[in-house]
Design a protein around this motif. Structure first.
Motif, PDB file in Angstrom:
ATOM      1  N   ARG A 103      -8.367  77.810  46.825  1.00  0.00           N
ATOM      2  CA  ARG A 103      -7.003  77.456  47.230  1.00  0.00           C
ATOM      3  C   ARG A 103      -6.923  77.122  48.710  1.00  0.00           C
ATOM      4  NH1 ARG A 103      -3.690  82.302  44.604  1.00  0.00           N
ATOM      5  NH2 ARG A 103      -5.602  83.349  45.265  1.00  0.00           N
ATOM      6  N   ILE A 104      -7.893  77.586  49.504  1.00  0.00           N
ATOM      7  CA  ILE A 104      -7.881  77.158  50.898  1.00  0.00           C
ATOM      8  C   ILE A 104      -8.973  76.111  51.109  1.00  0.00           C
ATOM      9  CG2 ILE A 104      -6.880  79.260  51.879  1.00  0.00           C
ATOM     10  CD1 ILE A 104      -9.729  79.979  52.814  1.00  0.00           C
ATOM     11  N   SER A 105      -8.654  75.112  51.940  1.00  0.00           N
ATOM     12  CA  SER A 105      -9.599  74.012  52.107  1.00  0.00           C
ATOM     13  C   SER A 105     -10.046  73.845  53.550  1.00  0.00           C
ATOM     14  CB  SER A 105      -8.996  72.719  51.586  1.00  0.00           C
ATOM     15  OG  SER A 105      -7.775  72.483  52.262  1.00  0.00           O
ATOM     16  N   VAL A 106      -9.496  74.667  54.463  1.00  0.00           N
ATOM     17  CA  VAL A 106      -9.963  74.614  55.849  1.00  0.00           C
ATOM     18  C   VAL A 106      -9.875  76.010  56.449  1.00  0.00           C
ATOM     19  CG1 VAL A 106      -7.695  73.996  56.821  1.00  0.00           C
ATOM     20  CG2 VAL A 106      -9.759  73.395  58.078  1.00  0.00           C
ATOM     21  N   ASP A 107     -10.827  76.316  57.323  1.00  0.00           N
ATOM     22  CA  ASP A 107     -10.765  77.539  58.106  1.00  0.00           C
ATOM     23  C   ASP A 107     -10.216  77.112  59.468  1.00  0.00           C
ATOM     24  OD1 ASP A 107     -11.212  79.657  59.824  1.00  0.00           O
ATOM     25  OD2 ASP A 107     -13.244  80.083  59.114  1.00  0.00           O
ATOM     26  N   PHE A 108      -8.938  77.392  59.720  1.00  0.00           N
ATOM     27  CA  PHE A 108      -8.314  76.864  60.937  1.00  0.00           C
ATOM     28  C   PHE A 108      -8.919  77.452  62.205  1.00  0.00           C
ATOM     29  CE2 PHE A 108      -4.965  75.639  57.905  1.00  0.00           C
ATOM     30  CZ  PHE A 108      -4.890  74.293  58.243  1.00  0.00           C
ATOM     31  N   GLN A 109      -9.516  78.639  62.110  1.00  0.00           N
ATOM     32  CA  GLN A 109     -10.158  79.174  63.322  1.00  0.00           C
ATOM     33  C   GLN A 109     -11.500  78.485  63.588  1.00  0.00           C
ATOM     34  OE1 GLN A 109     -10.195  83.440  63.628  1.00  0.00           O
ATOM     35  NE2 GLN A 109     -11.324  83.383  65.552  1.00  0.00           N
ATOM     36  N   TYR A 110     -12.168  78.088  62.509  1.00  0.00           N
ATOM     37  CA  TYR A 110     -13.450  77.377  62.641  1.00  0.00           C
ATOM     38  C   TYR A 110     -13.454  76.135  61.760  1.00  0.00           C
ATOM     39  CZ  TYR A 110     -15.051  81.035  65.595  1.00  0.00           C
ATOM     40  OH  TYR A 110     -15.148  81.881  66.658  1.00  0.00           O
ATOM     41  N   PRO A 111     -12.767  75.073  62.207  1.00  0.00           N
ATOM     42  CA  PRO A 111     -12.701  73.858  61.381  1.00  0.00           C
ATOM     43  C   PRO A 111     -14.048  73.154  61.250  1.00  0.00           C
ATOM     44  CG  PRO A 111     -11.603  73.532  63.502  1.00  0.00           C
ATOM     45  CD  PRO A 111     -11.952  74.978  63.429  1.00  0.00           C
ATOM     46  N   GLU A 112     -15.048  73.625  61.992  1.00  0.00           N
ATOM     47  CA  GLU A 112     -16.412  73.079  61.822  1.00  0.00           C
ATOM     48  C   GLU A 112     -16.952  73.376  60.422  1.00  0.00           C
ATOM     49  OE1 GLU A 112     -15.432  75.325  64.030  1.00  0.00           O
ATOM     50  OE2 GLU A 112     -15.877  74.648  66.062  1.00  0.00           O
ATOM     51  N   LEU A 113     -16.456  74.439  59.803  1.00  0.00           N
ATOM     52  CA  LEU A 113     -16.928  74.801  58.459  1.00  0.00           C
ATOM     53  C   LEU A 113     -16.395  73.816  57.435  1.00  0.00           C
ATOM     54  CD1 LEU A 113     -16.328  78.666  58.569  1.00  0.00           C
ATOM     55  CD2 LEU A 113     -18.475  77.420  58.944  1.00  0.00           C
ATOM     56  N   MET A 114     -17.224  73.486  56.456  1.00  0.00           N
ATOM     57  CA  MET A 114     -16.810  72.550  55.403  1.00  0.00           C
ATOM     58  C   MET A 114     -16.559  73.341  54.127  1.00  0.00           C
ATOM     59  SD  MET A 114     -19.438  69.505  56.350  1.00  0.00           S
ATOM     60  CE  MET A 114     -20.794  70.590  56.762  1.00  0.00           C
ATOM     61  N   LEU A 115     -15.280  73.420  53.748  1.00  0.00           N
ATOM     62  CA  LEU A 115     -14.899  74.233  52.587  1.00  0.00           C
ATOM     63  C   LEU A 115     -14.777  73.345  51.346  1.00  0.00           C
ATOM     64  CD1 LEU A 115     -14.324  76.189  54.915  1.00  0.00           C
ATOM     65  CD2 LEU A 115     -12.227  76.872  53.747  1.00  0.00           C
ATOM     66  N   CYS A 116     -15.225  73.858  50.213  1.00  0.00           N
ATOM     67  CA  CYS A 116     -15.098  73.119  48.949  1.00  0.00           C
ATOM     68  C   CYS A 116     -15.124  74.111  47.794  1.00  0.00           C
ATOM     69  CB  CYS A 116     -16.229  72.092  48.814  1.00  0.00           C
ATOM     70  SG  CYS A 116     -17.875  72.824  48.782  1.00  0.00           S
ATOM     71  N   LYS A 117     -14.968  73.584  46.579  1.00  0.00           N
ATOM     72  CA  LYS A 117     -15.114  74.444  45.400  1.00  0.00           C
ATOM     73  C   LYS A 117     -16.594  74.798  45.237  1.00  0.00           C
ATOM     74  CE  LYS A 117     -11.358  72.411  42.789  1.00  0.00           C
ATOM     75  NZ  LYS A 117     -11.030  71.235  41.987  1.00  0.00           N
ATOM     76  N   ALA A 118     -16.872  75.991  44.765  1.00  0.00           N
ATOM     77  CA  ALA A 118     -18.262  76.442  44.658  1.00  0.00           C
ATOM     78  C   ALA A 118     -19.132  75.437  43.904  1.00  0.00           C
ATOM     79  CB  ALA A 118     -18.296  77.809  43.971  1.00  0.00           C
ATOM     80  N   GLU A 119     -18.606  74.878  42.819  1.00  0.00           N
ATOM     81  CA  GLU A 119     -19.396  73.963  41.975  1.00  0.00           C
ATOM     82  C   GLU A 119     -19.844  72.731  42.770  1.00  0.00           C
ATOM     83  OE1 GLU A 119     -16.545  75.376  41.171  1.00  0.00           O
ATOM     84  OE2 GLU A 119     -17.032  76.601  39.401  1.00  0.00           O
ATOM     85  N   GLN A 120     -19.008  72.314  43.742  1.00  0.00           N
ATOM     86  CA  GLN A 120     -19.302  71.072  44.479  1.00  0.00           C
ATOM     87  C   GLN A 120     -20.539  71.183  45.366  1.00  0.00           C
ATOM     88  OE1 GLN A 120     -15.298  70.650  46.133  1.00  0.00           O
ATOM     89  NE2 GLN A 120     -15.075  68.734  45.000  1.00  0.00           N
ATOM     90  N   ILE A 121     -20.926  72.413  45.681  1.00  0.00           N
ATOM     91  CA  ILE A 121     -22.139  72.594  46.503  1.00  0.00           C
ATOM     92  C   ILE A 121     -23.359  71.999  45.798  1.00  0.00           C
ATOM     93  CG2 ILE A 121     -23.773  74.357  47.380  1.00  0.00           C
ATOM     94  CD1 ILE A 121     -21.277  74.174  49.114  1.00  0.00           C
ATOM     95  N   PHE A 122     -23.308  71.984  44.444  1.00  0.00           N
ATOM     96  CA  PHE A 122     -24.501  71.576  43.688  1.00  0.00           C
ATOM     97  C   PHE A 122     -24.447  70.127  43.209  1.00  0.00           C
ATOM     98  CE2 PHE A 122     -23.896  76.117  43.439  1.00  0.00           C
ATOM     99  CZ  PHE A 122     -25.133  76.560  43.882  1.00  0.00           C
ATOM    100  N   SER A 123     -23.385  69.406  43.531  1.00  0.00           N
ATOM    101  CA  SER A 123     -23.305  68.025  43.011  1.00  0.00           C
ATOM    102  C   SER A 123     -22.763  67.070  44.087  1.00  0.00           C
ATOM    103  CB  SER A 123     -22.424  67.982  41.756  1.00  0.00           C
ATOM    104  OG  SER A 123     -21.149  68.519  42.039  1.00  0.00           O
ATOM    105  N   PRO A 124     -23.631  66.443  44.891  1.00  0.00           N
ATOM    106  CA  PRO A 124     -25.065  66.675  44.933  1.00  0.00           C
ATOM    107  C   PRO A 124     -25.387  67.821  45.885  1.00  0.00           C
ATOM    108  CG  PRO A 124     -24.512  64.911  46.442  1.00  0.00           C
ATOM    109  CD  PRO A 124     -23.207  65.379  45.832  1.00  0.00           C
TER     110      PRO A 124
END
Ligand SMILES: NC(=O)C1=CN([C@@H]2O[C@H](COP(=O)(O)OP(=O)(O)OC[C@H]3O[C@@H](n4cnc5c(N)ncnc54)[C@H](OP(=O)(O)O)[C@@H]3O)[C@@H](O)[C@H]2O)[C@@H](O)CC1
Ligand SMILES: Nc1ncnc2c1ncn2[C@@H]1O[C@H](COP(=O)(O)OP(=O)(O)O)[C@@H](O)[C@H]1O
Length: 282
Positions: free
Chosen positions: A65-86
């Motif tokens: 439900r969250i898509s950005v870490d406002f304290q560290y916007p350098e982090l790239m947030l996504c759904k867990a499944e998306q890490i694997f494709s690709p």
């Protein structure tokens, strides 16, 4: 024989940077975890990986439900499944706040099937303890894997009690490495690192200031950050555990009773400790 680690292991010198570098040389870490109510655990690990020097950091959240870490916007947030494709990451760490749902089980299966260096903590360990097919997958991984259990997680993995683990910690670390064919960091005061080459070490830094929620998440982030920057996984575990403890030891210089160290503050203290150690030896 057990080695006592009383200072930053020499392997840390490999982290010193040359002038001509780019972010692609310092690894791409993906953190998998953060189910409902525990996204903080995954963010803590990811922030730590970033602030200890990893080139890029993704956070694959089970609760997306969250898509950005406002304290560290350098982090790239996504759904867990998306890490694997690709799969773009070079290093994986999983389990922090992951829960034990069917979704968590599926994500852990993807992690184990990958050929990347992998650190498993928290709920990833609880899932492995409960699912023999994951244990088999773990033992058959061709690439390095580190398990970082606290004593209760170690007890679940060994099918014994926390008291039995604590009564003979070296034996427990040894049994875990044998059973799962992985590197082991058995956490708690005097963390033991048992590597698959049979070396056992006991960490001498750290103190009771680390007895607060999230400190294991920061440890996982430190270790995988160091591994992503070039340390072999077992060395990253020994260096990372020492730095994590050193961060808490530095806290005592301003907070002598050792109360109130948050995991977020540990990140900054560990970052300082690492930078100063590397600068001093130039
Ligand atoms: N902000 C967030 O989102 C956070 C989310 N988090 C997430 O929560 C999930 C559950 O993880 P968890 O570790 O809290 O629960 P669990 O595995 O039942 O273990 C607890 C019991 O273990 C024991 N124990 C621990 N250390 C010990 C020691 N040194 N020596 C001896 N015993 C020791 C001790 O047992 P007791 O002594 O009380 O019997 C303790 O009560 C997991 O996904 C995690 O990532 C956390 O990371 C926090 C921040
Ligand atoms: N008294 C202590 N002395 C040294 N280290 C400690 C002490 N208490 C906790 N730690 C360290 O703090 C971390 C706690 O991790 P963990 O139990 O997984 O917490 P969490 O799941 O809340 O992140 C471990 O690295 C552990 O070794």
């Amino acid at each position: 024989m057990m080695q006592e680690i009383e200072q930053l292991p020499k392997a840390a010198q490999q982290l010193r940077r040359k002038a001509d570098t780019h972010k692609g040389m310092f690894g791409s870490v993906a953190v998998l975890g953060g189910a409902g109510g525990m996204t903080g655990a995954a963010l803590l690990a990811a922030r730590t990986a970033l602030l200890l020097g990893a080139g890029k950091v993704w956070v694959g959240l089970l609760d997306a439900r969250i898509s950005v870490d406002f304290q560290y916007p350098e982090l790239m947030l996504c759904k867990a499944e998306q890490i694997f494709s690709p799969l773009q990451a070079t290093h994986l760490l999983a389990g922090m706040g992951m829960g034990t749902s069917a979704q968590a089980l599926q994500i852990l299966g993807h992690c184990l099937a990958s050929e990347l260096p992998l650190l498993l903590d928290a709920d990833a360990l609880n899932l492995i303890a409960a699912h023999p097919q994951l244990q088999q997958q773990l033992r058959q991984r061709p690439s390095p894997t580190l398990l970082t259990p606290h004593p209760s997680e170690a007890a679940r993995l060994l099918g014994t009690s926390t008291a039995a683990v604590q009564q003979d910690r070296p034996a427990a670390a040894h049994a875990l490495a044998e059973r799962y064919q992985c590197h082991i960091a058995l956490k708690g005061h005097g963390t033991l690192v048992m590597s698959t080459d049979g070396q056992l070490s006991r960490n001498c830094s750290g103190n009771a200031a680390l007895s607060s929620a999230g400190q294991g998440d920061t440890l996982a982030g430190i270790i995988m950050s160091l591994c992503a920057q070039g340390l072999e996984l077992a060395s990253a575990a020994r260096v990372g555990v020492f730095l994590h403890g050193q961060a808490a030891d530095h806290w005592l210089s301003t907070h002598p009773a050792g109360l109130g160290l948050s995991a977020s503050e540990t990140i900054y203290l560990a970052r300082n400790a690492l930078n100063h150690s590397l600068a001093q030896t130039e």
